[in-house]
Design a protein around this motif. Structure first.
Motif, PDB file in Angstrom:
ATOM      1  N   LEU A  64     -35.723   6.611   9.166  1.00  0.00           N
ATOM      2  CA  LEU A  64     -34.345   6.869   8.738  1.00  0.00           C
ATOM      3  C   LEU A  64     -33.418   6.988   9.945  1.00  0.00           C
ATOM      4  CD1 LEU A  64     -32.413   7.409   6.379  1.00  0.00           C
ATOM      5  CD2 LEU A  64     -32.916   9.844   6.638  1.00  0.00           C
ATOM      6  N   THR A  65     -33.880   7.617  10.997  1.00  0.00           N
ATOM      7  CA  THR A  65     -33.069   7.758  12.214  1.00  0.00           C
ATOM      8  C   THR A  65     -32.775   6.389  12.815  1.00  0.00           C
ATOM      9  OG1 THR A  65     -34.039   9.933  12.678  1.00  0.00           O
ATOM     10  CG2 THR A  65     -32.949   8.800  14.496  1.00  0.00           C
ATOM     11  N   ALA A  66     -33.797   5.533  12.855  1.00  0.00           N
ATOM     12  CA  ALA A  66     -33.597   4.180  13.390  1.00  0.00           C
ATOM     13  C   ALA A  66     -32.617   3.389  12.530  1.00  0.00           C
ATOM     14  CB  ALA A  66     -34.941   3.455  13.464  1.00  0.00           C
ATOM     15  N   ILE A  67     -32.744   3.515  11.228  1.00  0.00           N
ATOM     16  CA  ILE A  67     -31.856   2.781  10.315  1.00  0.00           C
ATOM     17  C   ILE A  67     -30.422   3.272  10.456  1.00  0.00           C
ATOM     18  CG2 ILE A  67     -31.330   2.285   7.887  1.00  0.00           C
ATOM     19  CD1 ILE A  67     -34.371   2.772   7.328  1.00  0.00           C
ATOM     20  N   ALA A  68     -30.255   4.586  10.379  1.00  0.00           N
ATOM     21  CA  ALA A  68     -28.902   5.161  10.404  1.00  0.00           C
ATOM     22  C   ALA A  68     -28.227   4.999  11.756  1.00  0.00           C
ATOM     23  CB  ALA A  68     -28.961   6.637  10.023  1.00  0.00           C
ATOM     24  N   SER A  69     -29.007   4.935  12.835  1.00  0.00           N
ATOM     25  CA  SER A  69     -28.426   4.815  14.173  1.00  0.00           C
ATOM     26  C   SER A  69     -27.905   3.412  14.464  1.00  0.00           C
ATOM     27  CB  SER A  69     -29.469   5.207  15.226  1.00  0.00           C
ATOM     28  OG  SER A  69     -29.847   6.556  15.080  1.00  0.00           O
ATOM     29  N   ALA A  70     -28.351   2.445  13.677  1.00  0.00           N
ATOM     30  CA  ALA A  70     -27.877   1.073  13.861  1.00  0.00           C
ATOM     31  C   ALA A  70     -26.439   0.951  13.380  1.00  0.00           C
ATOM     32  CB  ALA A  70     -28.781   0.106  13.093  1.00  0.00           C
ATOM     33  N   HIS A  71     -25.791  -0.139  13.754  1.00  0.00           N
ATOM     34  CA  HIS A  71     -24.379  -0.331  13.396  1.00  0.00           C
ATOM     35  C   HIS A  71     -24.279  -1.283  12.206  1.00  0.00           C
ATOM     36  CE1 HIS A  71     -22.924   1.894  16.827  1.00  0.00           C
ATOM     37  NE2 HIS A  71     -23.724   1.204  17.615  1.00  0.00           N
ATOM     38  N   TRP A  72     -24.105  -0.713  11.012  1.00  0.00           N
ATOM     39  CA  TRP A  72     -23.984  -1.477   9.779  1.00  0.00           C
ATOM     40  C   TRP A  72     -22.539  -1.864   9.540  1.00  0.00           C
ATOM     41  CZ3 TRP A  72     -28.534  -2.622   7.219  1.00  0.00           C
ATOM     42  CH2 TRP A  72     -29.659  -1.933   7.664  1.00  0.00           C
ATOM     43  N   SER A  73     -22.326  -2.935   8.793  1.00  0.00           N
ATOM     44  CA  SER A  73     -20.956  -3.398   8.546  1.00  0.00           C
ATOM     45  C   SER A  73     -20.164  -2.401   7.721  1.00  0.00           C
ATOM     46  CB  SER A  73     -20.974  -4.760   7.830  1.00  0.00           C
ATOM     47  OG  SER A  73     -21.581  -5.743   8.645  1.00  0.00           O
ATOM     48  N   ASN A  74     -20.832  -1.703   6.812  1.00  0.00           N
ATOM     49  CA  ASN A  74     -20.176  -0.685   5.989  1.00  0.00           C
ATOM     50  C   ASN A  74     -21.247   0.220   5.379  1.00  0.00           C
ATOM     51  OD1 ASN A  74     -21.048  -1.948   3.406  1.00  0.00           O
ATOM     52  ND2 ASN A  74     -19.609  -3.561   4.013  1.00  0.00           N
ATOM     53  N   SER A  75     -20.793   1.267   4.699  1.00  0.00           N
ATOM     54  CA  SER A  75     -21.735   2.255   4.164  1.00  0.00           C
ATOM     55  C   SER A  75     -22.577   1.703   3.019  1.00  0.00           C
ATOM     56  CB  SER A  75     -20.975   3.502   3.695  1.00  0.00           C
ATOM     57  OG  SER A  75     -20.015   3.177   2.701  1.00  0.00           O
ATOM     58  N   ASP A  76     -22.032   0.784   2.225  1.00  0.00           N
ATOM     59  CA  ASP A  76     -22.816   0.191   1.137  1.00  0.00           C
ATOM     60  C   ASP A  76     -24.010  -0.579   1.689  1.00  0.00           C
ATOM     61  OD1 ASP A  76     -21.216   1.199  -0.861  1.00  0.00           O
ATOM     62  OD2 ASP A  76     -19.962  -0.595  -1.008  1.00  0.00           O
ATOM     63  N   GLU A  77     -23.795  -1.298   2.792  1.00  0.00           N
ATOM     64  CA  GLU A  77     -24.889  -2.066   3.374  1.00  0.00           C
ATOM     65  C   GLU A  77     -25.899  -1.156   4.085  1.00  0.00           C
ATOM     66  OE1 GLU A  77     -23.323  -5.404   5.542  1.00  0.00           O
ATOM     67  OE2 GLU A  77     -22.590  -6.348   3.705  1.00  0.00           O
ATOM     68  N   LEU A  78     -25.428  -0.003   4.563  1.00  0.00           N
ATOM     69  CA  LEU A  78     -26.361   0.997   5.089  1.00  0.00           C
ATOM     70  C   LEU A  78     -27.313   1.449   3.984  1.00  0.00           C
ATOM     71  CD1 LEU A  78     -27.464   3.254   6.969  1.00  0.00           C
ATOM     72  CD2 LEU A  78     -25.519   4.647   6.210  1.00  0.00           C
ATOM     73  N   LEU A  79     -26.757   1.780   2.805  1.00  0.00           N
ATOM     74  CA  LEU A  79     -27.595   2.218   1.689  1.00  0.00           C
ATOM     75  C   LEU A  79     -28.568   1.119   1.274  1.00  0.00           C
ATOM     76  CD1 LEU A  79     -25.069   4.157  -0.587  1.00  0.00           C
ATOM     77  CD2 LEU A  79     -26.724   5.088   1.027  1.00  0.00           C
ATOM     78  N   ALA A  80     -28.090  -0.116   1.274  1.00  0.00           N
ATOM     79  CA  ALA A  80     -28.962  -1.243   0.939  1.00  0.00           C
ATOM     80  C   ALA A  80     -30.082  -1.371   1.970  1.00  0.00           C
ATOM     81  CB  ALA A  80     -28.148  -2.537   0.870  1.00  0.00           C
ATOM     82  N   GLY A  81     -29.759  -1.111   3.227  1.00  0.00           N
ATOM     83  CA  GLY A  81     -30.755  -1.184   4.292  1.00  0.00           C
ATOM     84  C   GLY A  81     -31.825  -0.109   4.152  1.00  0.00           C
ATOM     85  N   ILE A  82     -31.412   1.106   3.836  1.00  0.00           N
ATOM     86  CA  ILE A  82     -32.382   2.186   3.619  1.00  0.00           C
ATOM     87  C   ILE A  82     -33.294   1.826   2.453  1.00  0.00           C
ATOM     88  CG2 ILE A  82     -32.665   4.605   2.950  1.00  0.00           C
ATOM     89  CD1 ILE A  82     -29.952   5.159   4.321  1.00  0.00           C
ATOM     90  N   GLU A  83     -32.693   1.309   1.384  1.00  0.00           N
ATOM     91  CA  GLU A  83     -33.490   0.916   0.218  1.00  0.00           C
ATOM     92  C   GLU A  83     -34.474  -0.191   0.560  1.00  0.00           C
ATOM     93  OE1 GLU A  83     -31.825   0.734  -3.944  1.00  0.00           O
ATOM     94  OE2 GLU A  83     -32.029  -1.426  -3.565  1.00  0.00           O
ATOM     95  N   GLU A  84     -34.019  -1.194   1.310  1.00  0.00           N
ATOM     96  CA  GLU A  84     -34.914  -2.303   1.644  1.00  0.00           C
ATOM     97  C   GLU A  84     -36.094  -1.841   2.486  1.00  0.00           C
ATOM     98  OE1 GLU A  84     -35.108  -6.680   3.814  1.00  0.00           O
ATOM     99  OE2 GLU A  84     -33.291  -6.040   2.777  1.00  0.00           O
ATOM    100  N   ILE A  85     -35.851  -1.010   3.476  1.00  0.00           N
ATOM    101  CA  ILE A  85     -36.959  -0.543   4.306  1.00  0.00           C
ATOM    102  C   ILE A  85     -37.908   0.322   3.464  1.00  0.00           C
ATOM    103  CG2 ILE A  85     -37.630   0.762   6.348  1.00  0.00           C
ATOM    104  CD1 ILE A  85     -36.280  -1.955   6.880  1.00  0.00           C
ATOM    105  N   GLY A  86     -37.339   1.119   2.561  1.00  0.00           N
ATOM    106  CA  GLY A  86     -38.186   1.897   1.656  1.00  0.00           C
ATOM    107  C   GLY A  86     -39.061   1.008   0.796  1.00  0.00           C
ATOM    108  N   LEU A  87     -38.490  -0.079   0.288  1.00  0.00           N
ATOM    109  CA  LEU A  87     -39.255  -1.029  -0.523  1.00  0.00           C
ATOM    110  C   LEU A  87     -40.370  -1.671   0.291  1.00  0.00           C
ATOM    111  CD1 LEU A  87     -36.309  -2.765  -2.420  1.00  0.00           C
ATOM    112  CD2 LEU A  87     -38.172  -1.475  -3.497  1.00  0.00           C
ATOM    113  N   ARG A  88     -40.080  -2.012   1.530  1.00  0.00           N
ATOM    114  CA  ARG A  88     -41.094  -2.639   2.382  1.00  0.00           C
ATOM    115  C   ARG A  88     -42.219  -1.658   2.709  1.00  0.00           C
ATOM    116  NH1 ARG A  88     -39.782  -7.587   4.509  1.00  0.00           N
ATOM    117  NH2 ARG A  88     -37.695  -8.323   3.934  1.00  0.00           N
ATOM    118  N   VAL A  89     -41.892  -0.398   2.885  1.00  0.00           N
ATOM    119  CA  VAL A  89     -42.925   0.607   3.135  1.00  0.00           C
ATOM    120  C   VAL A  89     -43.830   0.748   1.910  1.00  0.00           C
ATOM    121  CG1 VAL A  89     -43.354   3.064   3.505  1.00  0.00           C
ATOM    122  CG2 VAL A  89     -41.587   1.909   4.836  1.00  0.00           C
TER     123      VAL A  89
END
Length: 266
Positions: A79-104
């Motif tokens: 989560l720290t690695a995901i959140a520390s990255a520079h996302w285009s907006n907050s919606d895409e941040l949430l999508a990114g957290i979800e995608e990494i969760g799905l991959r795990v």
């Protein structure tokens, strides 16, 4: 998807790849999903983490301060690695957290479990019952009630991984319909195994041998293994329609008749 998000997602996948296999557990995926929901529920928190101008160290400190006590070490690291990255907006941040969760979660599944097939079967069951689809998809229902409904439908009938994924999706749909939620999740889960999904629409189910030949042919065409979902639709009349991502191979009689009607009308 903006260029910043593409880079953020790539760095998040790299962080995931850097974890040892034993760290890729259902529990770690659940923790990521839960954190994503918490972030999604706080407009201020979501805005700070999703703002490309916010310094990475500040984002890392925010995540640590909020989640240090509530997440497992591996989930917190991701989560720290995901959140520390520079996302285009907050919606895409949430999508990114979800995608990494799905991959795990996908990585935690035994080889005998096909999460994407279970998600497809669940989606077929829901779409065939309008009342059930409304109960799961309505924005008016409470997340707890939706989770209870999912548990009643899937507990003991699907893998732990599929249950965890569907529970999350109905709690944080982010404006998406249930069919879209399941489709996106299935695509990510398949990609995590270096596979793709082929949706085959035909008038009646085909024999196992024919299905194996079709899978092999499509595998050669796309250069990777495919999970095949069969959709039976009597209106197809004959032949079949295959969709892999945005690609559509339509060999149905219905399609040919439609093309003929268009030619005659022109």
């Amino acid at each position: 998807m903006g260029s910043a998000t593409r880079e953020a997602l790539a760095s998040s996948k790299n962080a995931l790849a850097g974890l040892p296999a034993p760290a890729l557990t259902v529990s770690t995926g659940e923790d990521l999903f839960a954190a994503g929901r918490i972030i999604g529920e706080s407009a201020q928190f979501r805005s700070l983490l999703g703002d490309p101008s916010t310094d990475s160290s500040q984002k890392s400190a925010l995540v640590s301060g909020v989640f240090q006590a509530g997440l497992g070490a591996d989930a917190l690291s991701l989560l720290t690695a995901i959140a520390s990255a520079h996302w285009s907006n907050s919606d895409e941040l949430l999508a990114g957290i979800e995608e990494i969760g799905l991959r795990v979660v996908a990585a935690s599944a035994p080889a005998s479990v096909s999460i994407e097939s279970e998600l497809f079967e669940f989606g077929e069951a829901v779409s065939s019952d309008s009342e059930l689809e409304l109960a799961i998809g309505t924005s008016l229902g409470s997340p707890a009630a939706k989770v209870a409904l999912v548990d009643a439908l899937l507990a003991g009938k699907a893998s732990e991984q599929t249950l965890v994924i569907v529970r999350h999706l109905v709690q944080q749909p982010r404006g998406r319909r249930i069919a879209e939620l399941l489709r996106i999740a299935s695509t990510i889960v398949a990609d995590a195994k270096n596979q793709s999904i082929a949706t085959v629409t035909l008038a009646s189910p085909i024999a196992a041998e024919q299905l194996d030949r079709l899978r092999a042919s499509l595998g050669r065409l796309y250069g990777r293994q495919l999970t095949i979902n069969q959709v039976v639709d009597p209106t197809v009349l004959g032949g079949l329609r295959v969709q892999v991502g945005d690609d559509v191979i339509d060999g149905s009689i219905e399609s040919r008749l439609s093309e003929l009607r268009q030619k005659l009308a022109s």
